[in-house]
Enzyme design. Structure first.
Site, short mmCIF file in Angstrom:
data_model
loop_
_atom_site.label_atom_id
_atom_site.label_comp_id
_atom_site.label_asym_id
_atom_site.label_seq_id
_atom_site.Cartn_x
_atom_site.Cartn_y
_atom_site.Cartn_z
N HIS A 127 0.82 -1.20 0.00
CA HIS A 127 0.00 0.00 0.00
C HIS A 127 0.86 1.26 0.00
CE1 HIS A 127 -2.94 -3.04 1.16
NE2 HIS A 127 -3.79 -2.26 0.53
N GLY A 147 1.92 -4.13 15.30
CA GLY A 147 2.72 -2.92 15.10
C GLY A 147 4.15 -3.05 15.57
N VAL A 188 -0.79 -0.74 16.85
CA VAL A 188 -1.73 -0.53 15.74
C VAL A 188 -2.14 -1.86 15.11
CG1 VAL A 188 -2.12 0.58 13.50
CG2 VAL A 188 -0.70 1.72 15.23
N TRP A 215 -16.79 -17.81 8.44
CA TRP A 215 -18.04 -17.06 8.47
C TRP A 215 -17.93 -15.79 9.32
CZ3 TRP A 215 -17.12 -21.88 10.43
CH2 TRP A 215 -17.09 -22.00 11.82
N LYS A 216 -17.02 -15.79 10.30
CA LYS A 216 -16.95 -14.65 11.20
C LYS A 216 -16.45 -13.39 10.49
CE LYS A 216 -16.78 -16.78 15.74
NZ LYS A 216 -16.22 -16.58 17.09
N ASP A 247 -4.07 -3.34 12.04
CA ASP A 247 -4.50 -2.91 10.69
C ASP A 247 -4.90 -4.19 9.97
OD1 ASP A 247 -4.81 -2.01 8.12
OD2 ASP A 247 -2.85 -1.08 7.95
N MET A 248 -6.19 -4.48 10.01
CA MET A 248 -6.66 -5.84 9.72
C MET A 248 -7.71 -5.86 8.62
SD MET A 248 -8.40 -8.27 12.59
CE MET A 248 -9.66 -9.48 12.15
#
Lengths: 339, 339
Positions: free
Chosen positions: A51, A311, A178, A232-233, A180-181
């Site tokens: 990114h 992080g 942090v 599914w979660k 970031d998921m």
């Protein structure tokens, strides 16, 4: 990643300068070009190449196609006090997201918590950017975005859900913790990077063309069926985050974004909480240090393994990349050189 | 679950009356006994037996041991406007959580969003309770709790993390869409229920004594190593939710709760957003209906499979259990009869 044979090492200042010059040519003001170049470079220095530097050519192509409007700025649509709706006016995603984070922090200064929901914006690149930014200023941060459909629903074959990343960040000793998921086990960027490097994934990350679970990134990119986090979660959570982003911002949903020719016009949410109203910084660090001490004290499953908090690895990567230069795939750097 | 051979069917009103009578004997006022009995019964009617009828005997034993104080009520510790800290004073978890949700909604009425962080409270039983409650009143809801350590860190063997459930709820057509997601692939309650019924899990839910992934609930309960949702991702999220709950509430962290003789004195967060300030109810339903229509239109991976949104199955279970009675394991009902 450690620098590989195919990588070149680019100093931070050089990368930022080159990004900035390219953006100036695309009609950014000097100020905005610098801010945007800083965000792309910082993500790369933190090791989030997917990114950062790897994504920069796509960002520029979106400007050229008119999806990202360099001069546009967000405008207030609606306020109910601590909760505001803003229109991103299709401005650059990272700049809109920084503006929304700044505004959420201002609202938190006034009354403890602030929420800004942003419609009609663009890809914010690394979601963690806004978590690190807010946490380093002393705020707890919760943020999420929707995306184009890139993940199947649970029990379904075709792409219907975005991988809608969720960010949770907390200040810690002048740095931050942090999460970031993305809601897919692997982000699209990670799959592409593993494929580019010819690597297998550590755990199954999706389905192959026959509907079997696999750790082959090329097969998953081929089938377009990445595995949601926790089956599914994560699929359910991706759906709820899309719904919430849309209701709060009044913007487009994943299914609407996906009906366009490219991923633009996203919906995002930024929540900031002013922790200085609740704790002195020193007591906050003590509380977190005790939690981390206990966390790190776990008996290792693998003698060689490392137990890291979200992080933690980034701090080491950042240090190395600032010292030695940011590793960039030669092909990517050549593509950027031609912009 | 569908009623099995070992189940008896208990009408809603009977279950609620019996729970209420038991709580009156434990020193609850009539009002509080009724409210608490309603919550346990409603969770059971919704099919969440693990945090309803199956858990009721443990709840009563915690009252008898003095961990749960029937007469205690939450008290305000700190306010910064839209964000408040409350002390739960070890009152009954479900009643404290309803009070905190009510207060978060009041704050949202004032300024769009409200956040209540609750320290020193008790297990809220089914987290979804507060999501359904707030969403049916027209609010978006985000809530989470920490728990005793019951899950390993990623790369570690011993229990260090709570499975810290996260709830996200949205109003939909006088009902709600509710994600109620523990950070373990299976909640402890689900593992216990599958073990009790001699069933295997649908996907791997943890490690066996040798450190291999398994779908045998008994082996996972034995090793005390349930799998976090999405491996390292759910482990990281559990850590961040604990940190956030502790910093916002000023209460105990998972490692501190785990050093006590039982699971009490938890930290919880309740965020409500007033959606009526953003949309008329009809337009909100239209937005969500379009998302759900697209979601349900996915090509099925299995011809016999069903594609459901979070909370959708509950509506059918609730209807059946209200009509036919709530299925309860005979042994559980006998245990409750003796209280």
């Amino acid at each position: 990643m450690m620098p590989g044979k195919e990588d070149i090492l680019v100093p931070y200042a050089d990368m930022k300068k080159i990004f900035s010059e390219i953006l100036l040519k695309q009609g950014f003001t000097e100020d905005k070009a610098g801010q945007c170049a800083e965000i792309f470079t910082a993500s790369s220095a933190d090791g989030v190449y997917t990114h950062g530097v790897n994504r920069f050519p796509t960002f520029v192509s979106y400007i050229k196609k008119g999806y990202v409007k360099p001069a546009a700025e967000p405008s207030l649509k609606n306020s109910s006090g601590s909760m505001e709706q803003w229109d991103g006016n299709l401005g650059p995603g990272p700049l809109n997201a920084i503006a929304a984070t700044d505004r959420a922090m201002q609202l938190a200064d006034q009354s403890g918590i602030g929420c800004v929901a942003l419609s009609n914006t663009n890809h914010w690149m690394r979601g963690g950017t806004y978590g690190w930014y807010a946490a380093k200023k002393g705020y707890a941060f919760i943020g999420f975005t929707n995306t184009i459909a890139n993940m199947p629903v649970w029990g379904g074959k075709d792409k219907k859900l975005g991988n809608n990343p969720l960010i949770i960040a907390i200040p810690y000793k002048k740095e931050a913790i942090v999460l970031d998921m993305a809601m897919s086990q692997y982000s699209i960027g990670s799959l592409q990077q593993a494929k580019m490097k010819g690597e297998r994934l550590a755990v199954n990350g999706g389905f192959d063309a026959d509907g079997n679970l696999t750790n082959d990134p090329a097969a998953i990119i081929g089938s377009k069926r990445p595995l949601p986090v926790g089956y599914w979660k994560g699929a359910g959570m991706a759906l709820l985050l899309d719904m919430l982003a849309v209701l709060l911002s009044g913007g487009l949903a994943t299914h609407e974004i996906s009906s366009k020719q490219a991923e633009y016009g996203l919906s995002q949410v930024f929540i900031a909480i002013d922790l200085s109203k609740l704790h002195p910084a020193s007591s906050m660090n003590n509380i977190l240090e005790a939690i981390i001490l206990d966390y790190h004290s776990a008996e290792k499953a693998d003698a060689d393994g490392r137990i890291l908090y979200p992080g933690e690895r980034i701090l080491a990567t950042r240090k190395r990349n600032l010292e030695k230069g940011i590793p960039v795939l030669r092909a990517v750097w050549e593509e950027i050189g031609a912009l």
